[in-house]
Structure formats: C-alpha cells, structure tokens
Design a protein around this motif. Structure first.
Motif, short mmCIF file in Angstrom:
data_model
loop_
_atom_site.label_atom_id
_atom_site.label_comp_id
_atom_site.label_asym_id
_atom_site.label_seq_id
_atom_site.Cartn_x
_atom_site.Cartn_y
_atom_site.Cartn_z
N GLY A 145 4.14 7.86 -11.35
CA GLY A 145 5.12 7.07 -12.09
C GLY A 145 5.97 6.25 -11.14
N LEU A 146 6.65 5.23 -11.69
CA LEU A 146 7.47 4.35 -10.87
C LEU A 146 8.78 5.00 -10.44
CD1 LEU A 146 7.21 0.81 -12.52
CD2 LEU A 146 6.20 1.57 -10.36
N SER A 147 9.42 5.74 -11.35
CA SER A 147 10.75 6.27 -11.05
C SER A 147 10.72 7.24 -9.89
CB SER A 147 11.34 6.94 -12.29
OG SER A 147 11.52 6.01 -13.33
N ASP A 205 14.43 0.39 -6.09
CA ASP A 205 14.64 0.51 -7.53
C ASP A 205 13.28 0.39 -8.21
OD1 ASP A 205 14.33 -2.43 -8.71
OD2 ASP A 205 15.45 -2.58 -6.82
N PRO A 206 13.10 0.99 -9.38
CA PRO A 206 11.80 0.98 -10.05
C PRO A 206 11.25 -0.42 -10.29
CG PRO A 206 13.21 2.63 -11.05
CD PRO A 206 14.08 1.85 -10.10
N ALA A 207 12.13 -1.37 -10.58
CA ALA A 207 11.65 -2.73 -10.83
C ALA A 207 10.99 -3.32 -9.59
CB ALA A 207 12.81 -3.61 -11.28
N THR A 208 11.59 -3.08 -8.42
CA THR A 208 11.00 -3.57 -7.17
C THR A 208 9.65 -2.91 -6.93
OG1 THR A 208 13.17 -3.98 -6.21
CG2 THR A 208 11.34 -3.78 -4.69
N ALA A 209 9.58 -1.59 -7.15
CA ALA A 209 8.30 -0.89 -6.98
C ALA A 209 7.25 -1.46 -7.93
CB ALA A 209 8.49 0.61 -7.23
N GLY A 210 7.65 -1.76 -9.16
CA GLY A 210 6.71 -2.34 -10.12
C GLY A 210 6.22 -3.70 -9.68
N ARG A 211 7.11 -4.51 -9.10
CA ARG A 211 6.69 -5.84 -8.62
C ARG A 211 5.71 -5.72 -7.46
NH1 ARG A 211 12.18 -7.08 -9.69
NH2 ARG A 211 12.76 -6.73 -7.49
N ARG A 212 5.94 -4.73 -6.58
CA ARG A 212 5.02 -4.53 -5.46
C ARG A 212 3.63 -4.16 -5.96
NH1 ARG A 212 7.80 -2.85 -0.76
NH2 ARG A 212 9.57 -4.25 -0.42
N LEU A 244 0.83 -1.21 0.00
CA LEU A 244 0.00 0.00 0.00
C LEU A 244 0.86 1.26 0.00
CD1 LEU A 244 -2.98 -0.66 2.45
CD2 LEU A 244 -3.08 -0.32 -0.02
N ARG A 245 1.97 1.19 0.72
CA ARG A 245 2.88 2.34 0.78
C ARG A 245 3.44 2.64 -0.62
NH1 ARG A 245 8.53 2.83 2.35
NH2 ARG A 245 8.62 0.56 2.37
N VAL A 246 3.79 1.58 -1.36
CA VAL A 246 4.28 1.76 -2.73
C VAL A 246 3.16 2.30 -3.62
CG1 VAL A 246 5.24 0.60 -4.75
CG2 VAL A 246 6.04 -0.01 -2.47
#
Length: 297
Positions: free
Chosen positions: A17-19, A28-35, A6-8
């Motif tokens: 946006g992710l960045s 890193d953006p990839a981790t945020a995207g996976r969350r 939820l925080r992400v």
C-alpha cells in the motif's frame, strides 16, 4: 530506470500500500503515488492492481521485483565497506526473525556473544508466533522450522533440536505418571492454540492422537510456564529445560521428537556483511543447542 522510483516501488510492494510505504520513506502518499505512476509510464506497464484492500503486484510487477531487489543489494554493497570497521568487526544493524522458543532460549546467548565481539553492530531479535515475512523486509534473515519453497529465498539447515514430554514434580505427584503415549489422549495437556499453529512441524500433539488442549498458548514461553505452574503435561524443547529445573521428563524413551531449524535469507546477490553474520549465527546456534541439550540430560 530511476533508482528513486525503484526504491518507492520496493516499499509499496513490501507494505502492500501507499500509506505504509510512504511512512517508511518519509514521503507523503501522493508523492509515492506519483513516483509509481512515473515508473509505470517509463516501463509501459501497470505494476500494481489497486483495491480497497491495498496494492497487489501484477504480473509485470512480479517480474520487476527481483530485478529491483538485486539493484538494491548492489547499491548497498557499493556504498559500504562490507559492514565492517577498521578492525574488521561488523557494524550497522541486522534484524533476525525467529519463532519465540528460539528467540527466548537460544538467541539471547548467541547474540550476546556476537555483540560482545562486534560492539558497533546493532542486533534486533524479532520474536513472532508466525513465519517472518522476509519479502516485506520484516527482517534481514529468519530462523524457521520448515524450509521455504519459494525460489526467492535461500535456506540452509541450521541444526536439529529435540523435544520431550515434561511436567512439574507437583503435577506428577498429584496425577501420576502416564504409562504410555496413548494415555496422553485423556491427560491434561498444554500446547499450541490449535487454529494458530502456523507450521505443521509444530503440531506435536497430533502425532499422539490428542484432540483437546485444555491449556493452550501461541507462545512457547507461556506453555513452559504453564507446565512449571503445575497445569499439566507439555511438549517442551530440550534446550528450554535448563531454564525450568522444576520440570522433569516423562516417558523419555517413548515420547521424543526431533525437529529442524532452518536459516533463511533472500536469494540473489550475496551480501558480504550478512554472510559473515550468518556464519557467526550458525556456529553459535549449533553450539548453544548442543550445550543446552547436554545440560537437560
């Protein structure tokens, strides 16, 4: 739902946006995207519409947003002691967004007094020539010149304030005093850049039929200093006039405007620390406006 996810979600919604979200979260953006993907799977709904321009909340995302913000506030309330030290003084950091006239001529005195009484409180003043975006957490609270219309924000009237037509003594001696408000249409006026007026309440000159602004700025402080430099006539906040003793009012009985400052915070669960701060800010602002306007008479 997992609070970390939820925080992400909140960070991505605010940064669009992710960045940007990843930078704020130190991921890193990839981790945020996976969350985000994990949260979407757990809810069985797509939360963001993705495009080259960024991430936009879908209808499902918009429904989740107030619930996530409520969880964020509830968690913050459970983790601290109300934002006070052992002596009951405020601590932590609070950021105020405000139009630059308010930020330059009122908030320094008000915040200095609050800070003196609460030495472990960090106060940040975000001065912007536009509306501060509370939904993206640009600030904890905002001072605006119009009340917001969205139900996600709560507003209360802070104080009325007044504005007058003013010019330097040198300019008036060289150009004469206008004999009526109608004369402003052909006068050398100072004001906002017309296409950068971010609120209709700031379109002061339109009421007098002025269509050309030879000297313009998006900043109130620049407009005031243009008038002090003898560049022309300006609509000036009365609370700013004590900072410019070389300016005099023009047509004071015929050109007199009243506007309102609003104090805006997020709707939803109350934050005890922010409530205490807004009380101090409200009382201080009202007193400072009254004091400065009295000095200007």
């Amino acid at each position: 739902m997992n609070w970390d996810d939820l925080r992400v979600f909140l960070a991505v919604a605010r940064a669009e946006g992710l960045s940007g979200a990843a930078r704020g979260l130190r991921l890193d953006p990839a981790t945020a995207g996976r969350r985000i993907a994990r949260l979407e799977r757990s809810l069985g709904a797509v939360l963001f519409a993705k495009s080259p321009q960024g991430y936009t909340l879908t209808e499902a995302g918009q429904r989740l947003l107030p619930r996530a913000e409520a969880a964020e506030l509830a968690l913050a309330a459970g983790q601290d002691d109300g934002g006070a030290d052992g002596a009951g003084r405020l601590t932590g950091t609070i950021r105020i967004g405000a139009p630059d006239g308010c930020a330059n001529y009122l908030l320094p005195q008000v915040c200095a007094a609050i800070g003196a009484d609460n030495p472990d409180l960090d106060i940040q003043i975000l001065a912007l020539p536009r509306v501060v975006n509370l939904s993206r957490r640009e600030a904890d609270l905002a001072i605006t010149v119009s009340a917001p219309v969205t139900q996600r924000l709560r507003a209360e009237k802070l104080s009325d304030y007044r504005l007058s037509l003013a010019a330097s003594r040198g300019w008036l001696a060289a150009n004469g005093v206008p004999d009526s408000p109608d004369a402003l249409r052909g006068a050398r006026m100072i004001g906002y850049i017309p296409d950068m007026i971010f609120d209709a309440e700031l379109d002061y000159l339109a009421a007098f039929g002025v269509t050309r602004v030879p000297l313009a700025s998006n900043a109130v402080s620049v407009q005031l200093n243009l008038a002090r430099a003898g560049a022309g006539l300006a609509i000036v906040h009365d609370f700013a006039l004590p900072f410019a003793p070389d300016l005099v009012r023009v047509l004071p009985d015929r050109v007199r405007l009243t506007r309102t400052f609003w104090l805006v915070i997020h709707a939803g669960p109350r934050d005890a620390r922010l409530d205490r701060f807004t009380t101090l800010l409200r009382d201080g602002m009202r007193a400072e406006i009254a004091r400065q306007e009295a000095l200007a008479t």
